[in-house]
Design an enzyme around this catalytic site. Structure first.
Site, PDB file in Angstrom:
ATOM      1  N   LEU A 154       0.855  -1.018   0.000  1.00 58.42           N
ATOM      2  CA  LEU A 154      -0.252  -0.094  -0.096  1.00 58.42           C
ATOM      3  C   LEU A 154       0.858   1.108  -0.053  1.00 58.42           C
ATOM      4  O   LEU A 154       0.734   2.316   0.910  1.00 58.42           O
ATOM      5  CB  LEU A 154      -0.881  -0.083   1.142  1.00 58.42           C
ATOM      6  CG  LEU A 154      -2.295   0.963   1.224  1.00 58.42           C
ATOM      7  CD1 LEU A 154      -3.078   0.564  -0.012  1.00 58.42           C
ATOM      8  CD2 LEU A 154      -2.802   0.904   2.679  1.00 58.42           C
ATOM      9  N   GLY A 155       1.875   1.399  -0.973  1.00 55.73           N
ATOM     10  CA  GLY A 155       2.627   2.532  -0.996  1.00 55.73           C
ATOM     11  C   GLY A 155       1.965   3.601  -1.833  1.00 55.73           C
ATOM     12  O   GLY A 155       0.481   3.317  -2.125  1.00 55.73           O
ATOM     13  N   ARG A 156       2.429   4.274  -2.528  1.00 48.71           N
ATOM     14  CA  ARG A 156       1.760   5.467  -3.517  1.00 48.71           C
ATOM     15  C   ARG A 156       1.131   4.790  -4.347  1.00 48.71           C
ATOM     16  O   ARG A 156      -0.262   5.367  -4.534  1.00 48.71           O
ATOM     17  CB  ARG A 156       2.953   6.327  -4.105  1.00 48.71           C
ATOM     18  CG  ARG A 156       3.534   7.216  -3.021  1.00 48.71           C
ATOM     19  CD  ARG A 156       4.703   7.858  -3.719  1.00 48.71           C
ATOM     20  NE  ARG A 156       5.938   7.163  -3.471  1.00 48.71           N
ATOM     21  CZ  ARG A 156       7.083   7.578  -3.560  1.00 48.71           C
ATOM     22  NH1 ARG A 156       7.166   8.950  -3.241  1.00 48.71           N
ATOM     23  NH2 ARG A 156       7.870   6.898  -3.394  1.00 48.71           N
ATOM     24  N   ILE A 157       1.313   4.068  -5.279  1.00 46.54           N
ATOM     25  CA  ILE A 157       0.588   2.994  -6.333  1.00 46.54           C
ATOM     26  C   ILE A 157      -0.635   2.503  -5.843  1.00 46.54           C
ATOM     27  O   ILE A 157      -1.521   2.599  -6.295  1.00 46.54           O
ATOM     28  CB  ILE A 157       1.550   2.543  -7.342  1.00 46.54           C
ATOM     29  CG1 ILE A 157       2.476   3.243  -7.979  1.00 46.54           C
ATOM     30  CG2 ILE A 157       0.538   2.056  -8.576  1.00 46.54           C
ATOM     31  CD1 ILE A 157       3.690   2.628  -8.561  1.00 46.54           C
ATOM     32  N   ARG A 194       4.213  -4.670   4.938  1.00 43.20           N
ATOM     33  CA  ARG A 194       4.955  -5.169   6.363  1.00 43.20           C
ATOM     34  C   ARG A 194       4.504  -4.490   7.568  1.00 43.20           C
ATOM     35  O   ARG A 194       4.566  -5.034   8.464  1.00 43.20           O
ATOM     36  CB  ARG A 194       6.560  -4.738   5.873  1.00 43.20           C
ATOM     37  CG  ARG A 194       7.108  -6.025   5.152  1.00 43.20           C
ATOM     38  CD  ARG A 194       8.795  -5.567   5.095  1.00 43.20           C
ATOM     39  NE  ARG A 194       8.655  -4.269   4.199  1.00 43.20           N
ATOM     40  CZ  ARG A 194       9.734  -3.417   3.795  1.00 43.20           C
ATOM     41  NH1 ARG A 194      10.843  -3.773   4.394  1.00 43.20           N
ATOM     42  NH2 ARG A 194       9.505  -2.518   2.888  1.00 43.20           N
ATOM     43  N   ARG A 206       6.553  -6.845  -9.633  1.00 44.60           N
ATOM     44  CA  ARG A 206       7.560  -7.370 -10.447  1.00 44.60           C
ATOM     45  C   ARG A 206       7.304  -8.788 -10.425  1.00 44.60           C
ATOM     46  O   ARG A 206       6.811  -9.338  -9.613  1.00 44.60           O
ATOM     47  CB  ARG A 206       9.020  -7.285  -9.398  1.00 44.60           C
ATOM     48  CG  ARG A 206       9.600  -5.920  -9.676  1.00 44.60           C
ATOM     49  CD  ARG A 206      10.138  -5.649 -10.985  1.00 44.60           C
ATOM     50  NE  ARG A 206      10.521  -4.328 -10.997  1.00 44.60           N
ATOM     51  CZ  ARG A 206      10.084  -3.057 -11.398  1.00 44.60           C
ATOM     52  NH1 ARG A 206       8.674  -3.240 -11.972  1.00 44.60           N
ATOM     53  NH2 ARG A 206      10.572  -2.059 -11.747  1.00 44.60           N
ATOM     54  N   ASP A 217       1.177  -7.923 -15.349  1.00 38.48           N
ATOM     55  CA  ASP A 217       1.734  -7.052 -16.379  1.00 38.48           C
ATOM     56  C   ASP A 217       3.230  -7.275 -16.406  1.00 38.48           C
ATOM     57  O   ASP A 217       4.062  -6.649 -17.127  1.00 38.48           O
ATOM     58  CB  ASP A 217       1.341  -5.792 -15.908  1.00 38.48           C
ATOM     59  CG  ASP A 217       2.157  -4.521 -16.680  1.00 38.48           C
ATOM     60  OD1 ASP A 217       2.062  -4.638 -17.675  1.00 38.48           O
ATOM     61  OD2 ASP A 217       2.461  -3.710 -16.326  1.00 38.48           O
ATOM     62  N   GLU A 260      11.687 -11.158 -17.865  1.00 37.52           N
ATOM     63  CA  GLU A 260      11.113 -10.339 -18.870  1.00 37.52           C
ATOM     64  C   GLU A 260      12.299 -10.295 -20.145  1.00 37.52           C
ATOM     65  O   GLU A 260      13.385 -10.105 -19.684  1.00 37.52           O
ATOM     66  CB  GLU A 260      10.613  -9.255 -18.400  1.00 37.52           C
ATOM     67  CG  GLU A 260       9.410  -9.200 -17.760  1.00 37.52           C
ATOM     68  CD  GLU A 260       8.987  -7.700 -17.031  1.00 37.52           C
ATOM     69  OE1 GLU A 260       9.527  -6.885 -17.384  1.00 37.52           O
ATOM     70  OE2 GLU A 260       8.048  -8.050 -16.280  1.00 37.52           O
ATOM     71  N   HIS A 294       4.473  -5.583 -19.669  1.00 32.84           N
ATOM     72  CA  HIS A 294       5.048  -4.867 -18.704  1.00 32.84           C
ATOM     73  C   HIS A 294       4.702  -3.214 -19.194  1.00 32.84           C
ATOM     74  O   HIS A 294       5.812  -2.502 -19.415  1.00 32.84           O
ATOM     75  CB  HIS A 294       6.583  -4.790 -18.750  1.00 32.84           C
ATOM     76  CG  HIS A 294       6.818  -4.340 -17.303  1.00 32.84           C
ATOM     77  ND1 HIS A 294       8.056  -4.831 -16.565  1.00 32.84           N
ATOM     78  CD2 HIS A 294       6.701  -2.941 -16.653  1.00 32.84           C
ATOM     79  CE1 HIS A 294       8.387  -3.903 -15.567  1.00 32.84           C
ATOM     80  NE2 HIS A 294       7.613  -2.994 -15.522  1.00 32.84           N
TER      81      HIS A 294
HETATM   82  C1  8YV Z   1       9.085   0.446 -16.154  1.00 31.33           C
HETATM   83  C2  8YV Z   1       8.448  -0.023 -13.775  1.00 31.33           C
HETATM   84  O1  8YV Z   1       8.356  -0.265 -17.196  1.00 31.33           O
HETATM   85  O2  8YV Z   1       8.775   2.104 -12.927  1.00 31.33           O
HETATM   86  C3  8YV Z   1       8.648   1.018 -12.816  1.00 31.33           C
HETATM   87  O3  8YV Z   1       9.304   0.326 -11.685  1.00 31.33           O
HETATM   88  O4  8YV Z   1       8.382  -1.191 -13.608  1.00 31.33           O
HETATM   89  C4  8YV Z   1       7.998   0.661 -15.258  1.00 31.33           C
HETATM   90  O5  8YV Z   1       7.374   1.891 -15.082  1.00 31.33           O
HETATM   91  C5  8YV Z   1      10.464   0.018 -15.881  1.00 31.33           C
HETATM   92  O6  8YV Z   1      11.288   0.737 -14.856  1.00 31.33           O
HETATM   93  C6  8YV Z   1      11.077  -0.143 -17.029  1.00 31.33           C
HETATM   94  O7  8YV Z   1      12.349  -0.353 -17.036  1.00 31.33           O
END
Ligand code: 8YV
Length: 327
Positions: free
Chosen positions: A157-160, A180, A237, A261, A266, A284
């Site tokens: 529950l960070g900014r995003i 955490r 991730r 995503d 990757e 992604h």
């Molecule tokens: C980018 C991301 O696609 O900001 C991030 O952490 O996963 C994405 O916004 C990524 O950093 C590209 O390398």
């Protein structure tokens, strides 16, 4: 004179606005993969290189790389996630690391909601049905699951995460979270145990940082707890999810479906996932709009330019705060 510009080493896939911005102020040495960094270039740069920019994987900066540049002061990384940079090593050696938070928050939250809806309501599959001419041939697309009767459990529950939660609230979807630490200011129920949250919800939406601490946080046990009606959305991730366990859970219908995503390796995506029609797979693209990527690229440049001018970096990561905390 051009030679008076200090050197910057750019690591990663070329990024138009980063490179153009850097070229105004620095002599740029660009290498896509750190392993392609030639010894003679390192030997030439090592006596004076103070600035590194990382444009995303396969670019990165581990301790071994940073150690090669004894005068290194700052690594400006593209992306809010910086699991490709060893920020602990940097902190221990007085190197600042910056990332690109905030400018992508709302974009990634938008994408997360899009992926959630696509997965629950099978929208890409329904579109494939129309394009294949099956609507006219076979009749209406089958009825799908619904977001209406679901609770979303946010992992992180960070900014995003908070921006996603705000959207879900507006959509009248109940939100709970696991992190955490609880966030007392957050108006959502907190689950200290991820397994217990997985049992209590029918969507897990992962939006937590990558790296060693969260590796395979979503494993077979968590997926089992999520259950046969459960949906996993991963916007974080690939490393956070045990991909083999996820594939097994999807094959055995231990969970209903997944919207991903991000992936473990990757841009390679396991064929087993590609062969599954009931999962939604994105390459992604969480932050990948023109304006958001431009703002992220600009922020990489601005962090370096400010440091070069003797000003504080704009967005240092928590491991390397500025001004530095006294020990
Ligand atoms: C980018 C991301 O696609 O900001 C991030 O952490 O996963 C994405 O916004 C990524 O950093 C590209 O390398």
């Amino acid at each position: 004179m051009a030679d008076e510009k200090p050197a910057v080493l750019f690591l990663g896939p070329p990024k138009k606005h980063i490179l153009a911005g850097l070229e105004e102020e620095f002599t740029v040495h660009a290498v896509v993969h750190p392993k392609d960094l030639a010894d003679d270039l390192v030997a030439r740069l090592a006596p004076h290189l103070r600035f590194v920019a990382v444009g995303g994987p396969p670019g990165g900066a581990d301790g071994a790389l940073m150690q090669r540049f004894g005068k290194l002061e700052i690594v400006a990384s593209f992306g809010v996630g910086y699991d490709n940079i060893d920020a602990q090593w940097a902190a221990a050696h007085g190197v600042i690391v910056t990332n690109t938070p905030d400018v992508l928050t709302e974009e990634v939250a938008d994408t997360a909601i899009g992926l959630l809806l696509c997965t629950v309501r099978e929208l890409p599959r329904a579109e494939r049905y129309l394009r294949a001419g099956e609507w006219a041939r076979k009749g209406d697309y089958r009825l799908t699951a619904s977001l209406r009767d679901r609770t979303v459990g946010l992992v992180g529950l960070g900014r995003i995460g908070q921006a996603i939660a705000r959207r879900l609230e507006a959509m009248r979807v109940p939100v709970v979270y696991h992190a955490r630490r609880p966030r007392p200011e957050a108006p959502y129920p907190y689950f200290p145990s991820l397994i217990e949250m997985a049992r209590a919800v029918d969507v897990l939406l992962v939006i937590t940082p990558g790296g060693a601490e969260t590796r395979h946080l979503i494993d077979a046990k968590v997926l089992e707890a999520l259950g046969p009606n459960g949906i996993l959305i991963n916007m974080a991730r690939g490393s956070v999810v045990d991909e083999r366990a996820l594939i097994a859970a999807l094959k055995e219908r231990k969970i209903l479906s997944a919207g991903l995503d991000v992936f473990a390796d990757e841009p390679l995506v396991p064929q087993e996932l590609i062969d599954m029609d009931h999962v939604v797979l994105l390459p992604h693209v969480g932050s990948a709009s023109e304006p958001t990527r431009r703002a992220m690229e600009r922020l990489v440049v601005d962090n370096l330019v400010r440091w070069k001018r003797g000003e504080p970096p704009l967005t240092p990561v928590p491991e390397t705060p500025w001004p530095p905390k006294r020990a």
